[in-house]
Every structure is written in structure tokens, then in C-alpha cells.
Design an enzyme around this catalytic site. Structure first.
Site, PDB file in Angstrom:
ATOM      1  CD  GLU A 268      -2.761  -1.174   0.149  1.00  0.00           C
ATOM      2  OE1 GLU A 268      -2.793  -0.257  -0.994  1.00  0.00           O
ATOM      3  OE2 GLU A 268      -2.663  -2.409  -0.525  1.00  0.00           O
TER       4      GLU A 268
ATOM      5  CG  HIS B  42      -0.846   0.854  -4.622  1.00  0.00           C
ATOM      6  ND1 HIS B  42      -0.880   0.899  -5.831  1.00  0.00           N
ATOM      7  CD2 HIS B  42      -1.095   0.034  -4.301  1.00  0.00           C
ATOM      8  CE1 HIS B  42      -1.248   0.349  -6.179  1.00  0.00           C
ATOM      9  NE2 HIS B  42      -1.930  -0.970  -5.297  1.00  0.00           N
TER      10      HIS B  42
END
Length: 828
Positions: free
Chosen positions: A582, A585
Site C-alpha cells: 500500500e 501505491h
């Protein structure tokens, strides 16, 4: 005003009397435009979204009045290319307001779900859908984009990012039905509206079904569960007790709660929880950390089966739970309706099926290319998967499980036993070496080494939606703030499961002529809904617009194991890799240097390339030096022992063959499902999934498994006919990392090259061009095969050093808001 820790729990009771959308603090960069979560309420957010839609709609009305309906014949005389761009930028800036407020509604609906915010979300969906459709079919606005693109001399003066944004917008207009006859445009609008409602209902049903399940456990059920798991089960028990007591107070007549696994297995709690559950009140739920703890460690096979069955039948015909209004949570009919509507939409736009429509915006050329890639990868993975299965079968015999009786609820349990026996490796023994604060410090050190950026916490300077949320600012090497992000990392009852990054606020900067603004021009604090040019002023052009800037801001969300008492959250290594995923990202969103929001960060990036940075960053969670930076015993501070480190690395590709086939199964199912014409009904959906399983899977799946009913990625997220993107991007990420393997894993020059070619450019350049700019050649599958343990060069002695779970897959569920790309994989 409520306190920061309780604001969101009480937001239904707050009056919508003021905006207060920006928190100002001397330690926080003004251009981050931080949200004052203490001042939010569902009613206020609804007002803000409705006002933003009304203002943007008024802009469209004025543009329609000025240009008229017959834009092809009259607009050329009405606008120059520069004036057309001014209209585009003005409307673009109005949409920043709308994106902001709707982004908050979507985010809170995912992380602090309650009746008030959910009702707000549902009421706004039709308005958003209708507005979006109107924008996509608005001929005067479309013609403004055409005017800019067709004036070659003017177009050439624009920045590459603006040029790319114009080109992508023109494509989106075509895919929104701008060229359709008016009667078909009305049909398209109806389809879009119904799809948004159905997708939201699908997601709500999955969340409600997950939260509705609770199973009190006896002492016999606890065998094999480690202390950390027992602590989670006890916490779940306390939450259930509190919930039942609240229900009893609210409705003394019906003070009972139901815990069920399916229609056949139920435990009825007829008395208040304080009488029913004895301390410490161990309760099993379907929250991911609890579910994984039981499916991995519980010795009682029947309990593992019970939890597995409850999980894979959520929101299906086997799930007897109901909504608070007494409605079924079964997603079966919703799924069939979604597929039928998508097929109808594709046909309206001139495509044979929805898969063709979906791939029209991706890196992949067509469905044949994607399927060939998946089947070729399956061929490479199958021999390794067969060896994986043989190991499980051999281990099963030691626990009295016949080879022909090996079941899915045995896989994680036996895999853990194999790791303990063969590698002397236990997730529970590893946990104390990965306390979350240490992991975060190490993660921030790693990205500093690679990209020259610095992360500093500033939680005390901002308001948040929950007491567990943390806020950070990101600084470049020169000390300038370049973005900010929130971490909301623990599982809780009001939060959707899984892990994701939401690109809430993209980077955006506008100055007249995009590069020639003088130093003394005013930068507005935030674009007021009435700002911009006078639409009726025929002389208005790009110079009339005021300058404005915002830095990127994002939410990174997880469902990790919560802290226990005075102990911080202790992560499994799987949770560590999810965190790195994550954050990859997040870096893609935050490190962009693109000033046009439509192509900044993850925006505008082809869907099958958006997972490249996330899967790429996972590699440092497996690197020896990286692990040293992110690990230290929670009590002693001692580093991860060499024996454990060696065992972790030796087991890196353990079960990678089976996990790869599992992801390919999901990908092929999704791809073929959306290529069906006519769209299948529910029975057809199940039949297709069975067909795909028979083709690529080497294990049997119970007949009652209804994985598709909870497949939020494709029915409620953005991965319809695009789930293959995880494997497609994994090829890119493995090949990109191979350059670091060649030049040094912490080589700062290589890190800066990755930042320059991949992270900074966002969607302003096609992903293929970006990758080849970094790698110096086209992508190759070799690194993916090697990293997964496949192929001749990567083969190891399976009997001596067996090879871990594919680090690109995890058990999270994607429940992203519609204004951000889904970014994490789901397992069934």
C-alpha cells in the site's frame, strides 16, 4: 464540537452549520488543505456535494447557452482554442471541489460505516451518476476539448501533461456515449445510475454479512491458538458483549443476538451477553485477522471448516443474515444484474462485450493477449503447484487427514505446520520481531535511501476520523513538503476489510498559460465554488483564471492486528508485505511532479500498470538489509535472529505455485465472465467459475463455495475485466526490481531513476513508455518466473528447502471508493 477521538462516531448528531473543511496549523503545509474531520457530519457533506454538483452543473448550463446545441457549426466562431482551454480549466477546478467532498463521503463510508454515513452515500450516488453521465455526454464541453486538440499550433504549446489529459478526456467522452443518439444516451444514463446503486449494495451486503457473523467459542475450540490470537478473540468477545448490551437497552423485548455460520449451523444467544459469555468471552468473527488466526492455527478441524464455510458463503443464498430492515444480504441477483447492465453498456458503445470495453483503456492489446499470458504463466506454475499439493498431502497424513479428504480449510493450517517442521518457522514466533512502530521506522528509512524523501509524523496537528489514525507529511531532499498521508491500519467493526490506498487529493497546480505566471500572482487557498472565469465573457481566456495549487494527499488503510494492552501491533510478515504494497501505491500518488490532476499520481495510469509501484516496493520486505531495518524484538530490541531470517528467506516461495494458480483462476474467471454474451445469470456465473477451476486448479473446491458473491474487486470496485492486472503488473515489478538486483538494492541512482521514470510521471506518459524508459528495454517474464520459484534457473530442492506464499497475493478485500483506484488483491 466533539473531540478528535469521538468525532466520527457522533457525526450523525452534529449540525451542518458550517464548512470548516480546512484545518490550519503552523506545522502543516497550507497547500495540503487538510480536512477538519472534527467539523464533518453526513448532512454537511451531503450539502457540500450537492452544492458542488449544482455549481458545476451551472457551468455546463452556461456553456450550453453560449455555444448552443449545434456546436459543430457554430462553436468555431464562438471560441478560440485558448478560450476553450479556459472553459476546461474552469470546469476542472470546480470538479476539484466535488471530488473532495464526494471523496470524503466515500472514504468515511469505508472506514467508519454507520447508518448515517451509509444513507448519505446512498442518497448521493444517483446524483453523482447523473452528473457524471451528463459531463460525459455534454457536447459543448466535448467540443472545447476538440477545439484545443485540433488547433495544432496551440496544442503544441501546452505541457505534455496537459496534452495527455486532453487526449485521455476525449477518449473518455467517447466511452461515455457522447456520440450516441439522444435516446441511447438516456439508456446509457439509466444504466450508469443503476450500476452505481447495485455496486454500492453489493459492497454493503459483503460488509454487513462479515459483521453479522460471530461464534462464541468453547475451551475445546481454543486448542492450537497462540496467545496473540486468543487476545484478538477475547477482544471480539468484549465487542460482542457491548453490542448486545446496547441492543438490549435499545430494545428490551428483543435482547438477543444470533451467531451463525450458515443455514445449518447456528448458535443462538438468547440471554444478554453478560450472562451468555463467560470471561474472557472468546468469540470468532470474520474480521480478517481473527479469521486468519483460526484458519491457520486452530487444531479443531471442524472449527476451521465452520469459519471457512461462513467466509466463502457470505452474501450468498447460504447466508441467512438480514439487514436491519429485514432484507436478504444475498448478492446473487445483484451480480447477474450488474453483468447484464455492463454488457448492455458495452454494446451501446459499439463493443462486442464488456471485456473489450474494459481493455480499451489498458496496456494489454486484447483479451487473447491477456489469456495467453495467464495460461502461459499457469503452465509454468503448475509443476510447482503439484509439488506444493504433494507436500500438503504428506503433512495431512500426520494429522489423520486422508489424502483424498484434504480440504481448503486445511491448507493454511498444514502450511503453517510445514513451515514449523521444515523451516523451524512460525508466524507467531516472528510477530514479536515486527512491531508496527519499528516496521514503520524501517519503511521510512528504506524510502529515504531509495528516493531521498523524509517522512515526519504530525498527528497531533490535525483532526482525524478515529483515534487510531496517524498523519504524516512527506518532505523532499531539499526540505520542501511534497505531500501528506493518513495511516488507518487496524481492523475494527465499522470498517470494511482489506487494505487499500485512496488517492483522495491529487497534485494540482494552475497558473495562467500553465508556466508563465508572475511571482506576485495570488494563490487562492482553495478554489471557491464561484471562482473562475465569467462564462458569458466572450473575451475571457486562460489569463482570466487565478492561480491555484494543492499538494497530493492520500489515505492508506489496512486491517492489521490491533495493539494488545500495552503492546503495539505485532505484524505477521504477510501484514508487513501488505503495508509495503500500500505504501508503494502511496508513493506513486505522492511523488508525482505532474500538475494536472487528471494525470497526476495514479490518475490516468493504465489499470494493468497501476500495481507496478506497489508490488515493486514489496521486494524490500524480503531483502536481507530491508528486514534488518524493519525488525526488532518488541521487548528486547534485538534483531531478528539469523536462523529466523534464513528460514524466512528459504520459505519465501513456499506454496507459490498454488497461490499463483489461484490468482490466475480469479483472473480468467473475471476476464471470461465479462466476455460472455449474453451476460450469464447466477447459475451461469457459478458454472463458468467451475469451468475455469477445472482448467487451471489442482485442488477441489466445495460445492457450496460462493467466492464470487464477495468478489468486491469486480462487482464493487474498478477491476471488472481487469483483475489480471495484478499478475500483469507483477511481471513489470519483478523486471523493474531486477535492475536493482543488478546495480544494488539500495543504489540511490537506481532509486532516483525509478522515481523519475515511474513514480513522478503519473499518467502523463503511457505506462509502456515509462517502463521501457526505466528498464531500457521491453518487459521480460524471466524475473517473474525466477522470483516465483518457477523455471529451470529458479528450481530448488523441494524436499529440502521448499519454496512461500506469493508475496503479491494476500487475503484482503478491495472496497475502494469510486474516486480512487482499487489497489489490493482479494482471496476467496
Amino acid at each position: 464540537m466533539t473531540t478528535k477521538n469521538t468525532a466520527m462516531q457522533q457525526m450523525a448528531a452534529q449540525p451542518a452549520t458550517q464548512d470548516n473543511r480546512v484545518t490550519t496549523h503552523p506545522d502543516i503545509a497550507a497547500n495540503l488543505h487538510i480536512v477538519d474531520f472534527d467539523a464533518l457530519s453526513p448532512s454537511l457533506l451531503q450539502q457540500q456535494v450537492e452544492q458542488a454538483i449544482a455549481t458545476a452543473s451551472q457551468c455546463l448550463d452556461h456553456l450550453q447557452q453560449r455555444l448552443g446545441d449545434n456546436v459543430e457549426n457554430e462553436a468555431d466562431a464562438a471560441l478560440s482554442a485558448a478560450q476553450a482551454l479556459a472553459q476546461i480549466v474552469h470546469f476542472e477546478r470546480l470538479n476539484l471541489n466535488l471530488d473532495r467532498y464526494w471523496g470524503l463521503v466515500s472514504h468515511l463510508n469505508s472506514v467508519m460505516s454507520n447508518d448515517a454515513i451509509r444513507d448519505c452515500h446512498r442518497r448521493l450516488l444517483p446524483l453523482l451518476s447523473a452528473f457524471s453521465t451528463r459531463v460525459g455526454q455534454h457536447q459543448p464541453l466535448y467540443h472545447c476539448y476538440q477545439m484545443v486538440k485540433n488547433d495544432r499550433e496551440f496544442f503544441a504549446t501546452l505541457s505534455p501533461a496537459r496534452q495527455r489529459a486532453i487526449e485521455l478526456a476525449l477518449k473518455e467522452f467517447q466511452l461515455s456515449g457522447v456520440a450516441l443518439p439522444s435516446n441511447e444516451q438516456a439508456v446509457y444514463a439509466s444504466i450508469q445510475n443503476e450500476l452505481s446503486t447495485l455496486s454500492a449494495k453489493f459492497s454493503d451486503n459483503v460488509l454487513d454479512a462479515t459483521q453479522a457473523f460471530s461464534l462464541p467459542l468453547s475451551d475445546d475450540d481454543l486448542a492450537g491458538l497462540p496467545a496473540s490470537s486468543l487476545a484478538m478473540l477475547a477482544a471480539a468477545g468484549e465487542q460482542l458483549k457491548t453490542k448486545q448490551q446496547e441492543q438490549a437497552l435499545a430494545n428490551p423485548v428483543a435482547s438477543s443476538a444470533t451467531s451463525s455460520t450458515d443455514n445449518e449451523t447456528k448458535t443462538q444467544l438468547d440471554a444478554p451477553a453478560s450472562e451468555t459469555l463467560a470471561a474472557p468471552n472468546y468469540v470468532a468473527t470474520l474480521d480478517m485477522p481473527v479469521y486468519l488466526a483460526i484458519i491457520t492455527h486452530a487444531d479443531k478441524r471442524q472449527l476451521r471448516e465452520t469459519l471457512y464455510k461462513a467466509y466463502v458463503t457470505r452474501a450468498s443464498e447460504f447466508d441467512s443474515h438480514l439487514t436491519k430492515d429485514g432484507e436478504s444480504l444475498d448478492n446473487s441477483e445483484i451480480m447477474a444484474k450488474i453483468l447484464a447492465l455492463r454488457a448492455q453498456k458495452a454494446q451501446l458503445l459499439g463493443f462486442n462485450n464488456y471485456t473489450q470495453l474494459s481493455l480499451s483503456k489498458k496496456m494489454a492489446d486484447n483479451a487473447i493477449q491477456v489469456e495467453d499470458f495467464l495460461l502461459a504463466l499457469a503452465k509454468e506454475a503448475t509443476p510447482t503447484a503439484q509439488q506444493d499439493l504433494a507436500q500438503l498431502q504428506a503433512q495431512a497424513a500426520q494429522y489423520g487427514i486422508a489424502t483424498d479428504d484434504l480440504q481448503p480449510w486445511d491448507f493454511a493450517y498444514l502450511s503453517e505446520k510445514i513451515k514449523q517442521d521444515r523451516f523451524k518457522l512460525s508466524q507467531e514466533e516472528i510477530r514479536p520481531y515486527f512491531p508496527l512502530p519499528t516496521v514503520l521506522d524501517g519503511l521510512f528509512t528504506i524510502v529515504n535511501k531509495l528516493f531521498g524523501i523524509c517522512v515526519k509524523e504530525a498527528t497531533q496537528s490535525v483532526a482525524t476520523w478515529h483515534k487510531d489514525v496517524r498523519f504524516y507529511q512527506l518532505f523532499d531532499a531539499d526540505g520542501q513538503v511534497i505531500g501528506g498521508f493518513y495511516f488507518d491500519l487496524y481492523a475494527r467493526a465499522t470498517k470494511r476489510g482489506g487494505a487499500w490506498m485512496s488517492g483522495f487529493q491529487p497534485r494540482y497546480r494552475f497558473e495562467p498559460f500553465e508556466s508563465s505566471a508572475s511571482q506576485d500572482q495570488t494563490i487562492t487557498h482553495y478554489p471557491a465554488t464561484s471562482s473562475g472565469i465569467d462564462i458569458n465573457d466572450e473575451a475571457a481566456d486562460i489569463e482570466t483564471l487565478t492561480a491555484y495549487q494543492q499538494l497530493p494527499l492520500c489515505f492508506m488503510v489496512g486491517s492489521f492486528t490491533p495493539p494488545n494492552g500495552d503492546k503495539p501491533s505485532l505484524l505477521t510478515h504477510t501484514e508487513v508485505t501488505t503495508l509495503f504494497h500500500e505504501f508503494g501505491h502511496g508513493l506513486h500518488h505522492l511523488l508525482t511532479t505532474v500538475d494536472i490532476s487528471d494525470v497526476a499520481g495514479v490518475n490516468g495510469v493504465e489499470w494493468d500498470a497501476v500495481e507496478l509501484p506497489s508490488q515493486f516496493l514489496e521486494n524490500w520486505a524480503w531483502d536481507v538489509e530491508g528486514i534488518r531495518l524493519i525488525s526488532a524484538h518488541v521487548d528486547t530490541g534485538e534483531p531478528l535472529p539469523k536462523a529466523m531470517l534464513d528460514a524466512m528467506l528459504a520459505a519465501k516461495n513456499f506454496q507459490s505455485g498454488m497461490q499463483t494458480l489461484r490468482q490466475i483462476e480469479f483472473s480468467l474467471f473475471d476476464l471470461r465472465l465479462h466476455a460472455k454474451s449474453p451476460a450469464p445469470d447466477y447459475c451461469g456465473i457459478l458454472a463458468l467459475l467451475d469451468t475455469v477451476r477445472s482448467e487451471v486448479s489442482i485442488t477441489k473446491t466445495p460445492d457450496y463455495n460462493r467466492f464470487a458473491n464477495g468478489f468486491s474487486h469486480i462487482f464493487a470496485g474498478g477491476y471488472a475485466a481487469g483483475y489480471y492486472s495484478y499478475k500483469w503488473a507483477e511481471l513489470l515489478s519483478a523486471d523493474a526490481f531486477s535492475r536493482f538486483e543488478e546495480e544494488g538494492v539500495f543504489n540511490p541512482q537506481t532509486g532516483q531513476a525509478f522515481r523519475k521514470h515511474i513514480l513522478s510521471v503519473g499518467g502523463s506518459i503511457p505506462a509502456k513508455t515509462n517502463f521501457e524508459g526505466f528498464r531500457g528495454r521491453a518487459a521480460s517474464i524471466d524475473a517473474l518466473l525466477r522470483h516465483s520459484g518457477f523455471g529451470t534457473d529458479a528450481k530448488v530442492d523441494k524436499d529440502s528447502t521448499d519454496t512461500s506464499m506469493d508475496t503479491s497475493t494476500n487475503t484482503s478485500m478491495d472496497t475502494r471508493s469510486t474516486n480512487a483506484k482499487p489497489t489490493d488483491a482479494e482471496e476467496g
